[in-house]
Structures are given as C-alpha cells and as structure tokens.
Write an enzyme that holds these catalytic residues in place. Structure first.
Site, PDB file in Angstrom:
ATOM      1  N   ILE A   1      -7.329   4.286   4.288  1.00 57.90           N
ATOM      2  CA  ILE A   1      -6.893   3.750   4.742  1.00 57.90           C
ATOM      3  C   ILE A   1      -5.285   3.711   4.015  1.00 57.90           C
ATOM      4  O   ILE A   1      -4.904   3.588   3.326  1.00 57.90           O
ATOM      5  CB  ILE A   1      -7.452   2.230   4.578  1.00 57.90           C
ATOM      6  CG1 ILE A   1      -8.733   2.382   5.197  1.00 57.90           C
ATOM      7  CG2 ILE A   1      -6.269   0.665   5.722  1.00 57.90           C
ATOM      8  CD1 ILE A   1      -8.527   2.583   7.220  1.00 57.90           C
ATOM      9  N   LYS A   2      -4.348   3.687   4.677  1.00 55.97           N
ATOM     10  CA  LYS A   2      -2.569   3.396   3.821  1.00 55.97           C
ATOM     11  C   LYS A   2      -2.920   1.675   3.584  1.00 55.97           C
ATOM     12  O   LYS A   2      -2.553   0.995   4.767  1.00 55.97           O
ATOM     13  CB  LYS A   2      -2.100   3.754   4.623  1.00 55.97           C
ATOM     14  CG  LYS A   2      -1.711   5.234   4.489  1.00 55.97           C
ATOM     15  CD  LYS A   2      -0.871   5.732   5.731  1.00 55.97           C
ATOM     16  CE  LYS A   2       0.374   6.105   4.233  1.00 55.97           C
ATOM     17  NZ  LYS A   2       1.677   6.786   5.099  1.00 55.97           N
ATOM     18  N   ILE A   3      -2.168   1.468   2.567  1.00 56.85           N
ATOM     19  CA  ILE A   3      -1.462   0.386   1.935  1.00 56.85           C
ATOM     20  C   ILE A   3      -0.710   0.536   1.056  1.00 56.85           C
ATOM     21  O   ILE A   3      -0.702   1.043   0.316  1.00 56.85           O
ATOM     22  CB  ILE A   3      -2.715  -0.280   1.434  1.00 56.85           C
ATOM     23  CG1 ILE A   3      -4.616  -0.555   2.023  1.00 56.85           C
ATOM     24  CG2 ILE A   3      -2.193  -2.003   0.893  1.00 56.85           C
ATOM     25  CD1 ILE A   3      -5.250  -1.359   0.974  1.00 56.85           C
TER      26      ILE A   3
END
Length: 373
Positions: A143-145
């Site tokens: 998951i890209k944050i």
C-alpha cells in the site's frame, strides 16, 4: 550490511548487480495481452508500481476497460474507481506471485496508492490502507502512502498491522530519515502485536529526476559557468546521500534487533527515473544509481532504453557520499536551497496526484455514463 554480488563485470543486466527492476506502469491492456507476464519473463521485471497518474492514463486510452465499465454502469464513481484499480492490482499480483515465492517475498510486489486527497489526513490514510489491503487480498501487495508529515504516523500504524507499505514522494534526506524511523517503529509495534515480521515488505520511494528538473531551472537562471556546470548533478547526488543514510540506519543495533526477528529491510527505491531533459543520457538515473539491494522502478521508455544500450559498470553509489555532499554544497553556495526545492516538490507531488485522481474520476464517470446510456 554486506553483499557479495559481483558488480565488477560490465553487463546490461541490473539483476546481476543486485538491482531489482520494477515497472512503473500498469493497465488492463498489459494484463489482458500478457504484456506484463512477458516483461517478467524477458526483461527481468520483478515488481510493479502504480499511482493515480498511471491509472488515469490507462482509463483514458483505448477500450480495454469497456467491459468492466459496462458491468459497473450505475455504480458510484469512487466505488467504481476502487473496483477497477484493485482488480488490476490483484491480477498483477497474481502474475508476479511466482517471483514473490521464488524470492521469499523480497520481490514480486505490486503497489497501490491510497487516495492522494488524504495525504494530510493520518486517520483516513490508515483506514483506507487497511481497506485496500483487505480488498486486494494478496500477500505480495504494498500500500503506497505519501511521506508527508501526516503520512509518517500512518506508515507506522499500517506496518504495525502487518501490512506491507511502499512509502512514496520522498525528496529530502531529512524526510527520508523520518520515513526510516517510521518503518522501524512500525515493525517494532508489529512484533509487539504478534505479527510475523518476515512477510512484511516495504520500500522507500526516493524521487530522482524531479530534483534535477527544479534545480536545473534555478541554475540556468543564474547562468554562470559554475552554475551551468552543475546542471544534471543534484538529483543523483541527493539520491546517493539518501543511500548513505540508509546504510547508517540499517547498520544500527535497532535494525539488527528487528532483522534477528526475521524482518526484511525497507529497501531504497529509485522513483521518477525517466529522464526529462533530452540533453541528458536517457539511462543516467539508472546506471548512476546501481548498488546491490535497491529497486529501480522505470517507465516503459526507460526500461526499453536500458535494455537496448544501458551498461552496468559496477557499484556507482557506495562510497560516493562525500562527493555527493560536495555537489549539493556547491549548488547551495550559488543560492539554490535544496531544502526549499524538496519541500516544494513534495507539495507539487501531492497536488499532481490529486489532479490525476480527479482526472481518473472524470474519465471513469464518462465511461460509466456511456455504458449506462
């Protein structure tokens, strides 16, 4: 940290130098035609990164999404976007699953980004990350944050749940250090929460070419011989300093304790590696940043260029920190503040992804309306 990879022999294969190639692109067309599988088989691609711009572009081209848009006609547009993007990422993760298994979870990863409009909202970012992780439901997803100030505690909280994270939009060394601290804190909490650390993957996406685009403009405006000579050097120097920081942090006792518990390091990932200035060598952000244990995520054009004429001459990063620091000092001596540049780039990066997200929503709505007409 030691590595025995032989990087002394010239080669065109980054994998032989210990660098993992991830494709910075994804579309339903790549999946349905077998193109992604072909890149994995023939071009050493071992991962995929996505962002709102990539999905907006994919939806706007051709008719690869006509079928799914027809099935989703009448659906809320934001729900439709999440369905389309998570389906693509899930299918890509399945294509990369053999790589994931063969590398014990180091590679074979596919990233999906949280709604960029949440970049300044910690709690909403955490909630969205958890939902995306559950929806895609594949162990090889990240998951890209974004590495905003508000994103840092979200990174820790998500990792603490055993969720793999790709930290994006990192431009400065100080922020990168904060990202690594957030990663270590997340794994420490994950361990305390009883999670197996081994499957938790993470990369820190350090952006490269955008730094040169901004610094070069300032140097050109100054116009002296000294300023012009420094063009095209700041981005690589900045990235090399980031790697020196990585070596320091992942050589610490704090990290060693986590490694002993089975944790994987958060690898540096060179992002924004497409060359924006046509006067520069089109593979410079690849061959100047070769070092074992990093990831380079490339758009198709850069991937093709390197496969055609890129050469790996060895490790071009280790031991370069002093020279890199001198380059940055020379730039700043001329009045160009790297801190100001990287701060602006982060703000612009969030804004650009917000614009792309709006474009994605608009394109999807148009498709849904046409399908339901």
């Amino acid at each position: 940290m030691t590595d025995t990879t032989d990087t002394t022999r010239p080669t065109r294969r980054l994998s032989e130098a210990g660098v993992s190639i991830w494709l910075d692109d994804l579309s339903r067309e790549r999946l349905s035609t077998g193109n992604l599988a072909q890149l994995v088989a023939e071009k050493d691609v071992v991962g995929v990164t996505t962002n709102p711009t990539i999905f907006a572009s994919a939806l706007a081209k051709g008719d690869a999404y006509a079928g799914v848009l027809g099935q989703l006609a009448g659906t809320d547009v934001e729900a439709a976007v999440e369905k389309i993007t998570t389906d693509d990422v899930r299918d890509a993760a399945d294509v990369l699953r053999p790589v994931y298994d063969a590398t014990n979870g180091v590679d074979g990863r596919v990233s999906i980004e949280v709604d960029p409009r949440l970049a300044r909202d910690t709690d909403a970012t955490v909630a969205t990350a958890k939902r995306l992780w559950a929806t895609v439901d594949r162990p090889n997803v990240m998951i890209k944050i974004p590495a905003t100030v508000e994103g840092l505690p979200a990174i820790t909280a998500v990792l603490a749940e055993g969720i793999s994270v790709n930290v994006t939009l990192i431009f400065s060394i100080d922020r990168y250090r904060a990202v690594m601290d957030a990663f270590l804190a997340g794994l420490e909490q994950a361990k305390a929460n009883g999670h197996d650390l081994a499957p938790i993957g993470s990369v820190a996406s350090f952006f490269v070419s955008r730094v040169d685009a901004s610094v070069d403009a300032a140097l050109t405006a100054i116009g002296t011989d000294e300023a012009l000579e420094l063009r095209g050097k700041a981005a690589i120097a900045n990235a090399r300093l980031a790697y020196a920081a990585y070596q320091e942090v992942f050589g610490s006792e704090r990290w060693q304790a986590l490694a002993a518990a089975g944790a994987q390091p958060q690898r540096p990932l060179w992002a924004s590696t497409g060359v924006k200035n046509p006067e520069y060598r089109d593979t410079m952000y690849v061959d100047e940043l070769v070092v074992a244990g990093v990831v380079n995520t490339m758009p198709q054009a850069t991937l093709d260029a390197f496969a055609d004429h890129g050469i790996v001459l060895g490790d071009t990063v280790t031991g370069t920190a002093e020279e890199a620091a001198a380059t940055i000092a020379a730039v700043e001596k001329l009045g160009v503040s790297i801190a100001d540049v990287t701060r602006t780039l982060e703000e612009e990066g969030v804004q650009k992804f917000e614009v792309s997200w709006d474009e994605l929503l608009t394109t999807t709505k148009t498709g849904l309306d046409a399908a339901g007409a």
